[in-house]
Design an enzyme around this catalytic site. Structure first.
Site, PDB file in Angstrom:
ATOM      1  N   ILE A 236     -45.864  32.403  14.783  1.00  0.00           N
ATOM      2  CA  ILE A 236     -46.369  32.043  16.113  1.00  0.00           C
ATOM      3  C   ILE A 236     -47.892  31.918  16.081  1.00  0.00           C
ATOM      4  O   ILE A 236     -48.461  30.974  16.652  1.00  0.00           O
ATOM      5  CB  ILE A 236     -45.883  33.074  17.161  1.00  0.00           C
TER       6      ILE A 236
ATOM      7  N   LEU B 298     -51.800  39.364   5.050  1.00  0.00           N
ATOM      8  CA  LEU B 298     -50.990  38.488   4.197  1.00  0.00           C
ATOM      9  C   LEU B 298     -49.786  39.226   3.608  1.00  0.00           C
ATOM     10  O   LEU B 298     -49.220  38.785   2.619  1.00  0.00           O
ATOM     11  CB  LEU B 298     -51.835  37.825   3.095  1.00  0.00           C
TER      12      LEU B 298
ATOM     13  N   ALA C 197     -47.754  41.928  13.550  1.00  0.00           N
ATOM     14  CA  ALA C 197     -46.761  43.005  13.732  1.00  0.00           C
ATOM     15  C   ALA C 197     -45.637  42.826  12.731  1.00  0.00           C
ATOM     16  O   ALA C 197     -45.404  41.723  12.230  1.00  0.00           O
ATOM     17  CB  ALA C 197     -46.174  42.960  15.138  1.00  0.00           C
TER      18      ALA C 197
ATOM     19  N   ASN D 120     -47.535  50.696  11.473  1.00  0.00           N
ATOM     20  CA  ASN D 120     -48.105  49.353  11.381  1.00  0.00           C
ATOM     21  C   ASN D 120     -48.396  48.779  12.771  1.00  0.00           C
ATOM     22  O   ASN D 120     -49.499  48.300  13.038  1.00  0.00           O
ATOM     23  CB  ASN D 120     -47.147  48.433  10.632  1.00  0.00           C
TER      24      ASN D 120
ATOM     25  N   TYR E  96     -38.450  48.773  16.950  1.00  0.00           N
ATOM     26  CA  TYR E  96     -39.314  47.590  17.085  1.00  0.00           C
ATOM     27  C   TYR E  96     -39.713  47.400  18.552  1.00  0.00           C
ATOM     28  O   TYR E  96     -40.895  47.268  18.889  1.00  0.00           O
ATOM     29  CB  TYR E  96     -38.593  46.342  16.553  1.00  0.00           C
TER      30      TYR E  96
ATOM     31  N   PHE F 120     -39.274  35.503  24.438  1.00  0.00           N
ATOM     32  CA  PHE F 120     -37.842  35.526  24.199  1.00  0.00           C
ATOM     33  C   PHE F 120     -37.641  35.003  22.774  1.00  0.00           C
ATOM     34  O   PHE F 120     -38.373  35.437  21.885  1.00  0.00           O
ATOM     35  CB  PHE F 120     -37.102  34.838  25.366  1.00  0.00           C
TER      36      PHE F 120
ATOM     37  N   GLY G 251     -28.237  46.943  17.716  1.00  0.00           N
ATOM     38  CA  GLY G 251     -29.490  46.634  18.415  1.00  0.00           C
ATOM     39  C   GLY G 251     -29.462  45.319  19.178  1.00  0.00           C
ATOM     40  O   GLY G 251     -30.435  44.965  19.840  1.00  0.00           O
TER      41      GLY G 251
HETATM   42  C1  UD1 Z   1     -35.034  39.767  17.884  1.00  0.00           C
HETATM   43  C2  UD1 Z   1     -35.755  40.505  18.971  1.00  0.00           C
HETATM   44  C3  UD1 Z   1     -37.023  39.817  19.320  1.00  0.00           C
HETATM   45  C4  UD1 Z   1     -37.869  39.711  18.090  1.00  0.00           C
HETATM   46  C5  UD1 Z   1     -37.114  38.908  17.084  1.00  0.00           C
HETATM   47  C6  UD1 Z   1     -37.984  38.870  15.849  1.00  0.00           C
HETATM   48  C7  UD1 Z   1     -34.312  41.734  20.465  1.00  0.00           C
HETATM   49  C8  UD1 Z   1     -33.597  41.758  21.750  1.00  0.00           C
HETATM   50  N1  UD1 Z   1     -34.931  40.590  20.154  1.00  0.00           N
HETATM   51  O1  UD1 Z   1     -34.477  38.573  18.426  1.00  0.00           O
HETATM   52  O2  UD1 Z   1     -37.735  40.579  20.257  1.00  0.00           O
HETATM   53  O3  UD1 Z   1     -39.108  39.150  18.377  1.00  0.00           O
HETATM   54  O4  UD1 Z   1     -35.865  39.532  16.801  1.00  0.00           O
HETATM   55  O5  UD1 Z   1     -37.345  39.176  14.692  1.00  0.00           O
HETATM   56  O6  UD1 Z   1     -34.329  42.708  19.764  1.00  0.00           O
HETATM   57  N2  UD1 Z   1     -27.297  35.938  14.764  1.00  0.00           N
HETATM   58  C9  UD1 Z   1     -26.088  35.688  14.128  1.00  0.00           C
HETATM   59  N3  UD1 Z   1     -26.128  35.489  12.777  1.00  0.00           N
HETATM   60  C10 UD1 Z   1     -27.268  35.522  12.041  1.00  0.00           C
HETATM   61  C11 UD1 Z   1     -28.495  35.765  12.720  1.00  0.00           C
HETATM   62  C12 UD1 Z   1     -28.469  35.976  14.079  1.00  0.00           C
HETATM   63  O7  UD1 Z   1     -25.035  35.667  14.733  1.00  0.00           O
HETATM   64  O8  UD1 Z   1     -27.204  35.358  10.821  1.00  0.00           O
HETATM   65  C13 UD1 Z   1     -27.293  36.129  16.226  1.00  0.00           C
HETATM   66  C14 UD1 Z   1     -27.843  37.484  16.641  1.00  0.00           C
HETATM   67  O9  UD1 Z   1     -26.807  38.432  16.719  1.00  0.00           O
HETATM   68  C15 UD1 Z   1     -28.439  37.145  17.996  1.00  0.00           C
HETATM   69  C16 UD1 Z   1     -28.855  35.685  17.897  1.00  0.00           C
HETATM   70  O10 UD1 Z   1     -28.157  35.176  16.769  1.00  0.00           O
HETATM   71  O11 UD1 Z   1     -27.466  37.248  18.987  1.00  0.00           O
HETATM   72  C17 UD1 Z   1     -30.341  35.519  17.680  1.00  0.00           C
HETATM   73  O12 UD1 Z   1     -30.740  36.395  16.618  1.00  0.00           O
HETATM   74  P1  UD1 Z   1     -32.214  36.387  16.016  1.00  0.00           P
HETATM   75  O13 UD1 Z   1     -32.617  34.977  15.740  1.00  0.00           O
HETATM   76  O14 UD1 Z   1     -32.234  37.358  14.886  1.00  0.00           O
HETATM   77  O15 UD1 Z   1     -33.138  36.906  17.207  1.00  0.00           O
HETATM   78  P2  UD1 Z   1     -32.969  38.202  18.157  1.00  0.00           P
HETATM   79  O16 UD1 Z   1     -32.312  39.299  17.431  1.00  0.00           O
HETATM   80  O17 UD1 Z   1     -32.373  37.751  19.433  1.00  0.00           O
END
Ligand code: UD1
Length: 328
Positions: free
Chosen positions: A12, A33, A74, A91, A140, A168, A286
């Site tokens: 970002i 880095l 972060a 961190n 986190y 988000f 989580g």
């Molecule tokens: C999370 C954090 C967000 C953080 C971000 C950075 C929460 C609520 N959100 O986003 O604050 O900035 O990580 O790492 O904790 N999924 C699958 N298969 C995969 C990968 C993901 O099904 O292989 C699903 C996850 O279960 C989730 C959605 O896809 O429902 C998005 O996952 P992801 O892209 O990892 O982001 P968040 O976990 O939502």
């Protein structure tokens, strides 16, 4: 303006760096880095600094007179934070405290902070407004909430001004493909679907199909990284206006529309013309079932409007970027 971007070599931060530079601002990236990439710093200057190293941080603030700080740096992996909480508190929280201390010492009074939807924990309403109950469900999210509070306290004690953005799900990439998402290891849904499309040896695991959502998979609000960057530009401009000393404003940044994991996979198939191999997997700890933002406050107060609200456009840009990376 002269702006310090901590974590500006990351996903970002690098998009914000490009936007700020294109608007004529002078940028300095402070990044250790550890997870960021030197080659992502294509604008402004890079200072290799770890926020835990107070002496080097002081030297940087002594040498440069910043008008504002954007604090992106972060650790961001929810699962890793559950396994190694100390790493996250040290961190993220200690690093931020050091940064705030240096800002105070060197008279830099404006900060924009990258917070997260993870501070809300399990939502009771959808879309989520900023005044929804807070209650992170992983270290986190807690680390980010602790930093939010530290910033608020620094603002009221020392007359600093802050804007806190709760992101988000950041997704997509620079449409000109000059920067994009490159996490190692990659944990995020959209790049993982794209990697599975490119590499038939890979498959995409769907984490949980029994959530209380229309198709049983988790719903998220995907926001184009360039629209996130744009919110930072508006945020820093608002901090330059007179008044507001002692206050920290909080804004959600999302599109207000949720897409399930299956919908993301379908949209990706439409964009790429290929379907990834998919496996059902257990829920990931989580994960909340549904996280969708209300960004009305950001629109109303800062005049923010997303340029790329459509999921397909977000995936198109992510796909164009993904193809600049080696297949893995
Ligand atoms: C999370 C954090 C967000 C953080 C971000 C950075 C929460 C609520 N959100 O986003 O604050 O900035 O990580 O790492 O904790 N999924 C699958 N298969 C995969 C990968 C993901 O099904 O292989 C699903 C996850 O279960 C989730 C959605 O896809 O429902 C998005 O996952 P992801 O892209 O990892 O982001 P968040 O976990 O939502």
């Amino acid at each position: 303006m002269k702006i310090l971007l901590t974590g500006g070599a990351g996903y970002i931060g690098s998009h914000a760096n490009k936007l700020l530079s294109s608007r004529g601002h002078e940028t300095v990236v402070a990044d250790n880095l550890g997870r960021g990439h030197r080659e992502a710093v294509r604008w402004g200057r890079l200072a290799q600094v770890d926020l835990l190293d107070e002496a080097t941080l002081d030297k940087l603030f002594e040498a440069e007179k910043f008008d504002a700080v954007m604090h992106f740096a972060a650790l961001i992996f929810v699962g890793e934070s559950v396994k190694h909480p100390g790493r996250y508190y040290r961190n993220n929280v200690q690093g931020s405290l050091n940064l705030l201390r240096a800002m105070r010492k060197y008279g830099v009074g404006r900060i924009i902070f990258s917070s997260t939807a993870a501070v809300y924990g399990t939502p009771e309403t959808s879309p989520l407004p900023e005044d929804h109950t807070l209650g992170p469900i992983n270290p986190y999210g807690w680390s980010k909430l602790m930093i939010e509070q530290t910033i608020r306290d620094f603002c009221s004690a020392y007359g600093m001004k802050a804007v806190i953005f709760r992101y988000f799900n950041a997704a997509g990439a620079d449409p000109e493909r000059e920067t994009g998402e490159k996490h190692d290891p990659e944990n995020h849904l959209i790049p993982l679907v794209l990697k599975a499309v490119r590499n038939p040896a890979r498959s995409l695991k769907i984490f949980g199909s029994d959530y209380d959502t229309p198709d049983g998979t988790c719903v998220r609000d995907y926001i184009h990284v360039c629209d996130l960057a744009a919110s930072h530009l508006l945020g820093v401009e608002s901090l330059m206006e007179p008044g507001g000393e002692g206050t920290a404003r909080v804004y959600n940044v999302g599109n207000g529309e949720g897409f399930s994991v299956r919908e993301v996979i379908e949209a990706t198939a439409k964009v790429t013309g290929k379907k990834p191999r998919v496996e059902q997997a257990p829920r990931r700890s989580g994960d909340a079932a549904r996280l969708v933002a209300s960004s009305e406050k950001l629109k109303r107060e800062l005049g923010w409007r997303p340029e790329y609200p459509e999921l397909v456009k977000i995936i198109e840009h992510a796909w164009a970027w993904e193809q600049t990376l080696p297949v893995d």
